[in-house]
Design a protein around this motif. Structure first.
Motif, short mmCIF file in Angstrom:
data_model
loop_
_atom_site.label_atom_id
_atom_site.label_comp_id
_atom_site.label_asym_id
_atom_site.label_seq_id
_atom_site.Cartn_x
_atom_site.Cartn_y
_atom_site.Cartn_z
N MET A 172 0.85 -1.19 0.00
CA MET A 172 0.00 0.00 0.00
C MET A 172 0.89 1.25 0.00
SD MET A 172 -2.75 -1.38 2.83
CE MET A 172 -3.79 0.05 2.89
N GLU A 220 -2.64 5.43 0.58
CA GLU A 220 -3.57 4.32 0.82
C GLU A 220 -3.57 3.91 2.29
OE1 GLU A 220 -3.43 2.13 -3.53
OE2 GLU A 220 -1.79 1.77 -2.11
N PHE A 244 -6.77 4.02 4.74
CA PHE A 244 -7.17 2.82 5.47
C PHE A 244 -7.29 3.11 6.96
CE2 PHE A 244 -5.97 -1.13 7.74
CZ PHE A 244 -7.04 -1.92 7.36
N GLU A 293 -6.75 -6.35 4.16
CA GLU A 293 -5.74 -5.30 4.23
C GLU A 293 -5.14 -5.32 5.62
OE1 GLU A 293 -7.09 -1.51 1.93
OE2 GLU A 293 -8.86 -2.41 2.88
N GLY A 304 2.04 -1.23 4.75
CA GLY A 304 0.72 -1.80 4.50
C GLY A 304 0.75 -2.75 3.33
N ARG A 329 -2.01 -5.55 1.07
CA ARG A 329 -3.41 -5.95 0.86
C ARG A 329 -3.50 -6.98 -0.24
NH1 ARG A 329 -5.22 -0.36 -1.50
NH2 ARG A 329 -4.11 -0.44 -3.45
N THR A 371 -6.60 -7.91 -2.79
CA THR A 371 -7.97 -7.57 -3.19
C THR A 371 -8.28 -8.27 -4.51
OG1 THR A 371 -7.16 -5.57 -4.26
CG2 THR A 371 -8.04 -5.33 -2.03
#
Length: 163
Positions: free
Chosen positions: A14, A18, A22, A90, A143, A145, A147
């Motif tokens: 991330m 972002e 978040f 995340e 970070g 994630r 998705t």
């Protein structure tokens, strides 16, 4: 395996923007405070200033291990995560310093940005005597994630195999 090695399966790092988005959309995480043995780990709600600070509201009894450890530590970790499914999640890991606010500092972010989640029992109980605010100054953030489905689960992946 590293995040970069898992990129082809949908895992992404991330960006700072972002991560900020978040953190602003969440309100609950897990604080890890160092001890001589295993870390002292506890769930905490938080408010976020949108930049570099989290605000924790500690509910304290006559003796509080979290307050004692918070005052003794130079560095702590805080994990915020959301897992909607095994293919959509995340996670943000923060490292930072933890301290009580100075007298001239606000003890919460600007009005209207509070996202902290608090159990109902804490909201109903008279806790005015045992409440302290601590500021977590973020010094490092990472970070990741996932998705979406990995390539093998994508609808067009089976068509490629059949050709």
């Amino acid at each position: 395996m590293s995040v970069d090695e898992l990129h082809e399966y949908g895992l992404e790092r991330m960006s700072d923007a972002e991560i900020r988005g978040f953190l602003a959309g969440q309100g609950l995480g897990v604080l890890a405070l160092p001890t001589e043995g295993a870390p002292y780990v506890l769930p905490l709600s938080y408010d976020y200033d949108g930049e570099s600070r989290l605000y924790f509201t500690y509910l304290l009894g006559s003796e509080s291990r979290k307050a004692t450890l918070s005052e003794q530590t130079d560095e702590a970790s805080f994990l915020v995560f959301s897992a909607d499914s095994m293919f959509n999640w995340e996670s943000v890991m923060l490292t930072g310093t933890l301290r009580k606010p100075r007298p001239e500092e606000p003890t919460e972010p600007a009005e209207g940005v509070s996202r902290a989640w608090r159990p109902d029992v804490f909201q109903r109980a008279d806790l005015s005597a045992g409440v302290e605010v601590y500021i977590f100054e973020i010094t490092e953030q990472n970070g990741i994630r996932h998705t979406g489905l990995p390539p093998a689960f994508q609808p067009d992946a089976h068509a490629d195999r059949e050709q």
